[in-house]
Design a protein around this motif. Structure first.
Motif, PDB file in Angstrom:
ATOM      1  N   VAL A 255     -51.991 148.870 -89.767  1.00 59.90           N
ATOM      2  CA  VAL A 255     -52.339 147.544 -89.282  1.00 59.90           C
ATOM      3  C   VAL A 255     -51.056 146.821 -88.903  1.00 59.90           C
ATOM      4  O   VAL A 255     -50.113 146.745 -89.694  1.00 59.90           O
ATOM      5  N   ILE A 341     -54.993 148.956 -86.257  1.00 58.35           N
ATOM      6  CA  ILE A 341     -55.677 147.664 -86.230  1.00 58.35           C
ATOM      7  C   ILE A 341     -54.685 146.619 -85.763  1.00 58.35           C
ATOM      8  O   ILE A 341     -53.604 146.464 -86.353  1.00 58.35           O
ATOM      9  N   HIS A 372     -58.360 149.363 -82.987  1.00 57.16           N
ATOM     10  CA  HIS A 372     -59.331 148.335 -83.372  1.00 57.16           C
ATOM     11  C   HIS A 372     -58.696 146.974 -83.110  1.00 57.16           C
ATOM     12  O   HIS A 372     -57.661 146.650 -83.703  1.00 57.16           O
TER      13      HIS A 372
END
Length: 889
Positions: A255, A341, A372
């Motif tokens: 992320v 992410i 994402h």
């Protein structure tokens, strides 16, 4: 710094593979619970290897009375267990030394997490296995999933049973894992049939640990932990080979976080995804030049986001890069990530047209990674907009650029009679390139615009206006603007790379200097003080080092007198020490403290706690400073571990010395002291029937011999205690040799003494008593080891400012190449055809006394015949020079 080309072989992975060379291989049969058949499969595989010609033995196997398992044991050679007495019982433990002496190719060791009986060499059986692997012996072993350290609390959360015997996760990382798996219903049937526990124990187990829900959860944990270990080993292998690709044997989530509000939501989303996929995840921050202009609010938000990721069980990584996309791509490739992410911030269409979209570039340029994209609901912070306005350049840059354009215009006007318009246009490239290089992109664009306007106004006809008559001159204007844009872009990229290289160089220099200052220190307090002072200087903070004391942590050193740790701070430091996690200000635990505490861990133990605090009461560290702090803490931990190991080695050596002294005393009491005492007692008994000169001589000689042994023991104790008091005076060596030979006459009985000490030998400045002891021990040694009826020579020589006094015998001599070992404490060389008594202290005392007086002692074999030669060497500083007035002392 991360490797520039992840597709090249990773040096660290290559080193890890090289470190396994010569070691045995470990294979673990991993099961979800007892009774799945781990031991049975291990024995079956061992039998198959034995049929292939491999030397296989059983180190220890627990059959638990299962007939099918006991049948497999019968086909193997079993190393007998070692009997250990504990609390009135006799326990059978694996005999590690017997296995090492047997040296099989493969050994089967059941129950890897077993705790050994007190008094064993290692506390845990997995440590025995590590020693077997270090000896090059392959090991098969068994393990249940609940015995893995990192999963111990997870298993306890749903089984309500916490096992005390665990093994570190590092054991699994180096092992080949075979999962022994059966469905829960089948295991329950085996339990009911009495194939796992006795019937009464099985009934109790079915209602507690062996419920179907527990077994299903344990089975899933075992399968996923095995997959994780395989994935880790696979990644290490492909990195060592430099093989490209994601190699998505398991999901790996990254992320991307930043300093904007809403980044904490990305971290929570990553945690939810990782939990759903049972995958490892990392919070990644890309450190660019933009971070240098962050304010306190941005630093605080970024630190809070990183702390949140740590609290949720994720890893945290920082990647320096010129551009955000480049940094993310480099880390994804290195980490072999499968999912990314990222957050989509609120940007205008104009902004994306000018700067491009990070999300769009990532989608296009990372085809092997699932992206994402989550919206960041929070708007950009006001300080970010203010910085954007300030990023147009400095007033100083525009002033210098204007001055350079004016200077070129003046120079071109002065040379206009010899320059054509094309050359004048080339002159205007100079301020454009200089401005772009020195002041950045926007200042360079301003220089291009100003140069084009000045070129048009002053040199293009009609001059004095901004009108252009010749269309060809329009090309010159656009060339200036184009050069300004290209040069500014290239210069900005080069400056960013130079800034990153300079930052990396500063970090490396700080680490190298820190390590260089820590390496020579051998005092714990001085080491802690140096750690505090260096870290405080590098980060401009206050620093303290706390170490364990009798009642808790105590401050060992501080960077200055301005430190005060209240109850809150001490509680935070203790929590950091006990839980091996950062606490205090800027962390997620006990954040009300004014100090930030970082545990200093080396190996499997926290050695100390480092405390940091700022003078203004704010967060001590910015997020971009954590990588450097982590590296410094690692270096400090290694230095503290080095001192701890050195202290342990000193303690071990002291124990060994005491053991050798105890053995020598026992030997002396049993032989060297008892023999003269027996002779004295026998001679004393004969006195009842009338004394004879022979009996009196025996009593005197044996008493002198006994006195010499006791004196040697006392002298060695004085040497080790450092209690030697020297009384230096001028000594005549001829007199000293004669006195020693007289006192050692009993030990030299049967040997003729040849004195070869010239009468003109100079005096020497030594301690008379210590020199006498040295000569006595050398003569006693010669009398013991010389062949019977052979002469012993005492020789003196004075050449080239060095005086040597030697004791020479005829006998077996010394083992070639090991002459210096005779001066070691308790070292005894046996004769070639006889056993010679002695404590092994005499020559060690000679060496210690000689060094105390500034002399040296040498041992060598004779060159003319068999025998040994021991020499006391007196340097020039100890020799008394003869003058006209007499001896000069």
């Amino acid at each position: 710094m991360r490797r520039a080309d992840p597709d090249r072989p990773d040096p660290q992975a290559l080193l890890r593979q090289a470190s396994q060379e010569g070691l045995g291989r470990l294979k673990i049969f991993l099961g979800a619970a007892p009774g799945v058949g781990k031991t049975y499969d291990m024995l079956s595989d061992g039998a198959a290897r034995a049929r292939d010609g491999v030397d296989v033995v059983i180190g220890v196997v627990e059959t638990h009375g299962r007939a099918e398992t006991e049948a497999l044991v019968g086909g193997h050679e079993v190393v007998p267990r070692r009997a250990v007495s504990y609390e009135g019982r006799t326990l059978g433990e694996m005999d590690l030394d017997a296995i090492l002496a047997r040296a099989p190719r493969l050994v089967l060791v059941d129950e890897l997490a077993h705790t050994n009986a007190p008094g064993s060499r290692h506390a845990k059986r997995y440590q025995d296995v590590e020693e077997l692997l270090a000896a090059g012996i392959d090991v098969y072993s068994t393990l249940n999933i609940q015995h893995i350290e990192s999963l111990n609390d997870v298993v306890a959360s749903f089984t309500r049973v916490r096992v005390r015997e665990t093994v570190p996760d590092s054991i699994l990382e180096q092992a080949e894992i075979e999962v022994v798996d059966i469905p829960p219903d089948e295991l329950i049937e085996r339990l009911k049939a009495g194939k796992v526990y006795l019937p009464e124990e099985a009934t109790r187990a079915l209602s507690h640990f062996f419920s179907k829900s527990n077994l299903s959860a344990l089975r899933e944990l075992a399968l996923r932990r095995a997959a994780q270990a395989v994935d880790t080993q696979m990644l290490d292998h492909v990195r060592a080979l430099g093989v490209g690709g994601t190699w998505a044997g398991g999901e790996r989530i990254v992320v991307a976080i930043n300093e904007l509000p809403g980044a904490d939501g990305l971290v929570r989303a990553a945690k939810r995804s990782a939990d759903a996929l049972h995958a490892p995840w990392t919070a990644l921050y890309i450190e660019t030049q933009r971070a240098q202009s962050f304010g306190e609010a941005e630093h605080r938000r970024l630190a809070a986001t990183m702390n949140l990721a740590t609290q949720l069980g994720g890893n945290v990584a920082t990647e320096p890069a010129i551009a955000i996309v480049d940094g993310i791509k480099a880390y994804l490739q290195e980490a072999r990530a499968t999912q990314l992410i990222v957050g989509k911030s609120h940007r205008s269409r104009l902004f994306e047209l000018r700067h491009g979209s990070v999300v769009d570039r990532l989608v296009r340029e990372t085809p092997g990674v699932a992206i994402h994209v989550l919206p960041l609901d929070a708007p950009p912070a006001p300080s970010t907009r203010l910085r954007a306005r300030g990023a147009w350049g400095s007033r100083r840059g525009y002033l210098w650029t204007s001055a350079m354009v004016g200077g070129v215009t003046a120079a071109a006007s002065a040379l206009s009679h010899i320059l054509d318009l094309g050359n004048v246009a080339l002159l205007y490239l100079l301020p454009v390139m200089a401005a772009a290089t020195l002041f950045g992109l926007r200042t360079g664009l301003f220089a291009g615009l100003a140069s084009s306007l000045a070129y048009n106004f002053f040199f293009l006809p009609p001059t004095g206006t901004l009108t252009v008559n010749n269309p060809e001159n329009i090309v010159s204007i656009f060339v200036l603007l184009g050069v300004a844009i290209v040069t500014s872009q290239l210069t900005s990229r080069v400056r960013a790379q130079a800034d990153m290289a300079a930052a990396s160089a500063r970090t490396n220099a700080a680490l190298a200097g820190f390590l260089r200052r820590l390496t020579p220190i051998d005092d714990p307090i001085a080491l802690a003080r140096t750690i505090c002072e260096d870290i405080a200087r590098l980060f401009d903070l206050r620093a303290v080092v706390l170490v364990p004391g009798d009642t808790g942590l105590v401050v060992q050193a501080a960077s200055g007198p301005r430190f005060q740790l209240e109850t809150m701070e001490m509680a935070a430091a203790q929590w950091a020490f006990d839980n091996d996690m950062p606490t205090g200000k800027g962390s997620g635990t006990l954040a009300a403290s004014d100090w930030y505490f970082q545990p200093v861990r080396a190996g499997e133990k926290v050695q100390a706690v480092l405390g940091l605090a700022s003078d203004d009461g704010g967060n001590p560290l910015r997020p971009d400073q954590f990588p450097l702090l982590t590296s410094l803490v690692d270096q400090a931990a290694l230095a503290l571990e080095r001192l701890r190991l050195a202290e342990e080695m000193r303690d071990v050596e002291a124990v060994r010395t005491r053991d050798r002294l105890r053995a020598a005393l026992l030997s002396s009491v049993s032989h060297d002291l008892r023999t003269p005492l027996t002779a004295v007692m026998a001679a004393a008994a004969e006195l009842h029937h009338g004394a004879t000169p022979e009996l009196i001589g025996t009593i005197e000689g044996e008493a002198a011999r006994l006195n010499r042994f006791v004196a040697n023991l006392l002298d060695m104790a004085r040497v080790e205690a450092g209690a030697l008091n020297l009384k230096v005076e001028a000594i005549d060596l001829a007199d000293a040799v004669a006195a020693a030979a007289h006192d050692a006459r009993r030990a030299l009985e049967g040997h003729a003494i040849n004195f070869a000490v010239p009468p003109a030998m100079p005096l020497v400045k030594v301690d008379q008593q210590l020199l006498h002891h040295c000569l006595l021990n050398l003569l006693d040694n010669a009398g013991r080891y010389a062949d019977p009826e052979t002469p012993i020579i005492i020789e003196g020589a004075h050449r080239f400012g060095l005086l040597k006094l030697s004791v020479i015998d005829e006998g077996p001599g010394l083992p070639p190449g090991r002459e210096a070992e005779v001066f070691e404490t308790f070292r005894r060389f046996e004769g070639s055809d006889r056993v010679v008594g002695g404590t092994g202290l005499g020559l060690a005392i000679v060496k210690a006394f000689s060094e105390a007086m500034g002399m040296t002692v040498e041992a060598a074999n004779r060159t003319d015949r068999s025998g040994a030669k021991f020499s006391l060497c007196f340097p020039a500083a100890l020799i008394v020079r003869n003058t006209a007035e007499g001896a000069e002392i």
